[in-house]
Design a protein around this motif. Structure first.
Motif, PDB file in Angstrom:
ATOM      1  N   LEU A   1       0.805  -1.312  -0.186  1.00 49.78           N
ATOM      2  CA  LEU A   1      -0.216   0.150   0.067  1.00 49.78           C
ATOM      3  C   LEU A   1       0.890   1.154   0.068  1.00 49.78           C
ATOM      4  CD1 LEU A   1      -2.947   1.340  -0.052  1.00 49.78           C
ATOM      5  CD2 LEU A   1      -2.481   0.893   2.528  1.00 49.78           C
ATOM      6  N   GLY A   2       1.787   1.251   0.951  1.00 50.24           N
ATOM      7  CA  GLY A   2       2.786   2.283   0.924  1.00 50.24           C
ATOM      8  C   GLY A   2       3.625   2.681  -0.208  1.00 50.24           C
ATOM      9  N   GLU A   3       4.038   1.576  -1.036  1.00 49.13           N
ATOM     10  CA  GLU A   3       4.689   1.599  -2.324  1.00 49.13           C
ATOM     11  C   GLU A   3       3.799   2.048  -3.363  1.00 49.13           C
ATOM     12  OE1 GLU A   3       6.218  -2.342  -2.715  1.00 49.13           O
ATOM     13  OE2 GLU A   3       7.721  -2.270  -1.137  1.00 49.13           O
ATOM     14  N   SER A   4       2.548   1.745  -3.448  1.00 53.10           N
ATOM     15  CA  SER A   4       1.853   2.204  -4.377  1.00 53.10           C
ATOM     16  C   SER A   4       1.562   3.655  -4.263  1.00 53.10           C
ATOM     17  CB  SER A   4       0.354   1.566  -4.440  1.00 53.10           C
ATOM     18  OG  SER A   4      -0.400   1.838  -3.178  1.00 53.10           O
ATOM     19  N   PHE A   5       1.343   4.197  -2.902  1.00 56.48           N
ATOM     20  CA  PHE A   5       1.308   5.836  -2.858  1.00 56.48           C
ATOM     21  C   PHE A   5       2.756   6.374  -3.024  1.00 56.48           C
ATOM     22  CE2 PHE A   5      -2.709   4.648  -1.197  1.00 56.48           C
ATOM     23  CZ  PHE A   5      -3.408   5.766  -1.306  1.00 56.48           C
ATOM     24  N   GLY A   6       3.729   5.579  -2.996  1.00 57.54           N
ATOM     25  CA  GLY A   6       5.281   6.188  -3.160  1.00 57.54           C
ATOM     26  C   GLY A   6       5.498   7.086  -1.859  1.00 57.54           C
ATOM     27  N   ILE A   7       5.009   6.739  -0.841  1.00 60.98           N
ATOM     28  CA  ILE A   7       5.351   7.210   0.580  1.00 60.98           C
ATOM     29  C   ILE A   7       6.149   6.209   1.591  1.00 60.98           C
ATOM     30  CG2 ILE A   7       3.963   9.224   0.433  1.00 60.98           C
ATOM     31  CD1 ILE A   7       1.957   7.345   2.144  1.00 60.98           C
ATOM     32  N   VAL A   8       6.873   6.853   2.430  1.00 63.23           N
ATOM     33  CA  VAL A   8       7.358   5.861   3.615  1.00 63.23           C
ATOM     34  C   VAL A   8       7.154   6.367   5.035  1.00 63.23           C
ATOM     35  CG1 VAL A   8       9.517   5.131   1.978  1.00 63.23           C
ATOM     36  CG2 VAL A   8       9.713   7.356   3.362  1.00 63.23           C
ATOM     37  N   PRO A   9       7.213   5.573   5.880  1.00 61.32           N
ATOM     38  CA  PRO A   9       6.917   6.015   7.387  1.00 61.32           C
ATOM     39  C   PRO A   9       7.915   7.231   7.651  1.00 61.32           C
ATOM     40  CG  PRO A   9       7.130   3.611   7.202  1.00 61.32           C
ATOM     41  CD  PRO A   9       7.600   4.337   5.796  1.00 61.32           C
ATOM     42  N   LEU A  10       7.325   8.078   8.481  1.00 62.18           N
ATOM     43  CA  LEU A  10       8.199   9.235   8.927  1.00 62.18           C
ATOM     44  C   LEU A  10       8.688   9.168  10.582  1.00 62.18           C
ATOM     45  CD1 LEU A  10       5.798  12.135   7.855  1.00 62.18           C
ATOM     46  CD2 LEU A  10       7.786  11.014   6.598  1.00 62.18           C
ATOM     47  N   SER A  11       9.874   9.475  10.770  1.00 63.87           N
ATOM     48  CA  SER A  11      10.366   9.509  12.052  1.00 63.87           C
ATOM     49  C   SER A  11       9.708  10.648  13.072  1.00 63.87           C
ATOM     50  CB  SER A  11      11.903   9.580  12.293  1.00 63.87           C
ATOM     51  OG  SER A  11      12.324  10.799  11.515  1.00 63.87           O
ATOM     52  N   MET A  12       9.968  10.674  14.287  1.00 62.55           N
ATOM     53  CA  MET A  12       9.795  11.572  15.246  1.00 62.55           C
ATOM     54  C   MET A  12      10.327  13.062  14.827  1.00 62.55           C
ATOM     55  SD  MET A  12       7.887  12.842  17.657  1.00 62.55           S
ATOM     56  CE  MET A  12       7.520  11.094  18.467  1.00 62.55           C
ATOM     57  N   GLU A  13      11.616  13.126  14.204  1.00 61.44           N
ATOM     58  CA  GLU A  13      12.223  14.279  13.660  1.00 61.44           C
ATOM     59  C   GLU A  13      11.317  14.761  12.510  1.00 61.44           C
ATOM     60  OE1 GLU A  13      16.466  15.851  12.050  1.00 61.44           O
ATOM     61  OE2 GLU A  13      16.241  13.867  12.799  1.00 61.44           O
ATOM     62  N   ASN A  14      11.216  13.917  11.667  1.00 62.49           N
ATOM     63  CA  ASN A  14      10.147  14.330  10.423  1.00 62.49           C
ATOM     64  C   ASN A  14       8.785  14.877  10.883  1.00 62.49           C
ATOM     65  OD1 ASN A  14      11.297  11.142   8.927  1.00 62.49           O
ATOM     66  ND2 ASN A  14      12.364  13.270   8.755  1.00 62.49           N
ATOM     67  N   TRP A  15       8.138  14.506  11.722  1.00 57.83           N
ATOM     68  CA  TRP A  15       6.983  14.937  12.461  1.00 57.83           C
ATOM     69  C   TRP A  15       7.152  16.287  12.960  1.00 57.83           C
ATOM     70  CZ3 TRP A  15       2.294  13.706  10.938  1.00 57.83           C
ATOM     71  CH2 TRP A  15       1.963  12.394  10.551  1.00 57.83           C
ATOM     72  N   ILE A  16       8.238  16.401  13.553  1.00 64.05           N
ATOM     73  CA  ILE A  16       8.522  18.002  14.083  1.00 64.05           C
ATOM     74  C   ILE A  16       8.701  19.038  13.045  1.00 64.05           C
ATOM     75  CG2 ILE A  16      10.253  19.140  15.263  1.00 64.05           C
ATOM     76  CD1 ILE A  16      10.816  16.871  17.093  1.00 64.05           C
ATOM     77  N   SER A  17       9.165  18.269  11.987  1.00 68.82           N
ATOM     78  CA  SER A  17       9.411  19.237  10.718  1.00 68.82           C
ATOM     79  C   SER A  17       8.104  19.541  10.257  1.00 68.82           C
ATOM     80  CB  SER A  17      10.462  18.788   9.783  1.00 68.82           C
ATOM     81  OG  SER A  17      11.659  18.469  10.218  1.00 68.82           O
ATOM     82  N   VAL A  18       7.226  18.353  10.137  1.00 68.35           N
ATOM     83  CA  VAL A  18       5.944  18.626   9.491  1.00 68.35           C
ATOM     84  C   VAL A  18       5.164  19.599  10.241  1.00 68.35           C
ATOM     85  CG1 VAL A  18       3.756  17.476   9.185  1.00 68.35           C
ATOM     86  CG2 VAL A  18       5.784  16.430   8.333  1.00 68.35           C
ATOM     87  N   LEU A  19       5.046  19.738  11.616  1.00 61.72           N
ATOM     88  CA  LEU A  19       4.336  20.415  12.673  1.00 61.72           C
ATOM     89  C   LEU A  19       4.915  21.828  12.286  1.00 61.72           C
ATOM     90  CD1 LEU A  19       3.808  18.224  15.745  1.00 61.72           C
ATOM     91  CD2 LEU A  19       2.112  18.895  13.841  1.00 61.72           C
ATOM     92  N   LYS A  20       6.196  22.109  12.527  1.00 62.19           N
ATOM     93  CA  LYS A  20       6.691  23.351  12.036  1.00 62.19           C
ATOM     94  C   LYS A  20       6.386  24.038  10.752  1.00 62.19           C
ATOM     95  CE  LYS A  20      11.142  22.735  14.840  1.00 62.19           C
ATOM     96  NZ  LYS A  20      12.616  22.743  14.566  1.00 62.19           N
ATOM     97  N   TRP A  21       6.227  23.176   9.857  1.00 64.45           N
ATOM     98  CA  TRP A  21       5.643  24.027   8.472  1.00 64.45           C
ATOM     99  C   TRP A  21       4.077  24.115   8.594  1.00 64.45           C
ATOM    100  CZ3 TRP A  21       8.471  26.509   5.119  1.00 64.45           C
ATOM    101  CH2 TRP A  21      10.035  26.308   4.985  1.00 64.45           C
TER     102      TRP A  21
END
Length: 408
Positions: A353-373
């Protein structure tokens, strides 16, 4: 009167009786009640007395507050409706008798009594009061305004989200960056993460000051110039944030903006300073999945925040919070959980499912960046709401709704 609605009573009773009834039901303001009888009768006119005045004086008198007309004939009701319409008013006429039918048809909204009203009056009316209660009209006005505000919230939410998506693709294309979102991502956002919140906005409760607002002009579009400007600015930030987190990922890897804008020539004009990663690992296949996952998740989060903020078009989240609309909470929670399920499908044992969407799991550091933006969209929207409240207060609405009550 705070809602910009005036009450004009038209009756066949004598002036003294009409004025006494008008005071009893608060048609006249408290100031009028404190005056003596002679001054209070200034707003009460007999039909013949009023129509003997010059037409210019008649129109001027109709521009004032609540008025009582007594000793009137059936034709006077229709004439008064026509005069109000000539002033740009939107008159709603209430009536129950056969002689009220012409005025009910003439008015913008004809309202007949459901219990005591004649069949002729009901046929001529646009709306029938099932309980014959005048206060029900006030509730109907509030419900109508609430529906209109929810339509605005629904349309503006979808428009601002779509503008953001367009800006993201447009900015990346103009700058020559790799695509931050694929067609699959855009389809996912439009079908899954946009639809439920937008639908839930239709269940927003009335704003606290809804019945203190002046009526909007009848020719005002549902998307005003200010709202269009406001949601273009919001959409612009959505686009900048979606591209910004995508670009920020590559900047952390030591890729400059100039190199990123010529990513297609990686290996020819320039090579990555980080020898661990080659061009294919940076921009092709799995190499682009993480930055695209960041962009998609940031876009989804911003749209969820935007939906929560849209619980009221102009009121701050501090005064009208999303908890006022439980359906909105559900409409935001379910799409977000679905997005997380796709994002972490590999850990759920559905890696395809993830491969078909072309996305990968995010780390905690990634989520912090997502929230900052993504979180600043709330601040942007709050600032624009504050400006919007000032814009609305500065408007001088010339058209006011006029409600006419007829006592037989």
């Amino acid at each position: 009167s705070e809602a910009g609605i005036r009450v004009i009573m038209i009756t066949g009773d004598a002036k003294d009786t009409a004025v006494a009834i008008a005071k009893d039901v608060n048609i006249f303001s408290p100031d009028d009640e404190n005056d003596n009888d002679e001054s209070s009768m200034i707003k009460a006119y007999e039909g013949r007395e009023f129509f003997e005045k010059p037409e210019s004086e008649q129109l001027e008198l109709l521009k004032t507050g609540n008025i009582v007309f007594c000793r009137t004939e059936p034709a006077d009701k229709q004439n008064l409706v026509k005069m109000l319409q000539s002033l740009g008013e939107i008159p709603a006429m209430t009536g129950d008798g056969v002689n009220d039918a012409p005025a009910l048809q003439q008015a913008a909204i004809g309202i007949a009594m459901g219990i005591t009203g004649t069949e002729v009056a009901k046929e001529a009316a646009d709306m029938i009061l099932a309980d014959d209660n005048f206060a029900t009209i006030v509730s109907a006005v509030e419900e109508g305004r609430c529906i209109y505000a929810n339509m605005q919230a629904f349309i503006c939410f979808l428009i601002s989200c779509n503008i953001g998506e367009i800006c993201a693709i447009l900015l990346a294309t103009i700058a020559g960056f790799p695509e931050p979102l694929t067609a699959m991502h855009l389809l996912w956002v439009n079908l899954v993460t946009d639809g439920p919140p937008a639908t839930a906005l239709g269940f927003n409760p009335p704003a606290p000051d809804l019945m203190k607002q002046q009526p909007r002009p009848s020719d005002e579009p549902i998307m005003t110039k200010w709202l269009l400007t406001r949601y273009c600015l919001t959409g612009l930030y959505v686009g900048l944030a979606t591209v910004g987190i995508f670009v920020g990922h590559y900047l952390k890897l030591g890729i400059s903006l100039s190199n990123l804008s010529s990513w297609g020539k990686c290996g020819e004009l320039w090579t990555p300073s980080n020898s661990v990663l080659d061009c294919d690992q940076l921009f092709q296949g799995t190499g682009r999945m993480l930055p695209q996952s960041l962009s998609l998740t940031t876009l989804v989060c911003m749209e969820m925040f935007k939906a929560l903020s849209a619980v009221s078009v102009d009121n701050s989240l501090l005064s009208v919070g999303p908890q006022k609309n439980p359906w909105l909470i559900l409409g935001v929670t379910v799409p977000f959980l679905l997005h997380c399920a796709v994002l972490y499908s590999e850990k759920l044992g559905i890696s395809a499912l993830g491969e078909s969407f072309g996305i990968v799991p995010l780390s905690m550091e990634n989520w912090i960046s997502v929230l900052k933006w993504s979180a600043p969209i709330l601040l942007v929207d709050e600032v624009l709401k504050a400006i919007g409240r000032r814009v609305n207060k500065s408007k001088d609405y010339q058209r006011r709704t006029s409600m006419e009550a007829i006592t037989i």
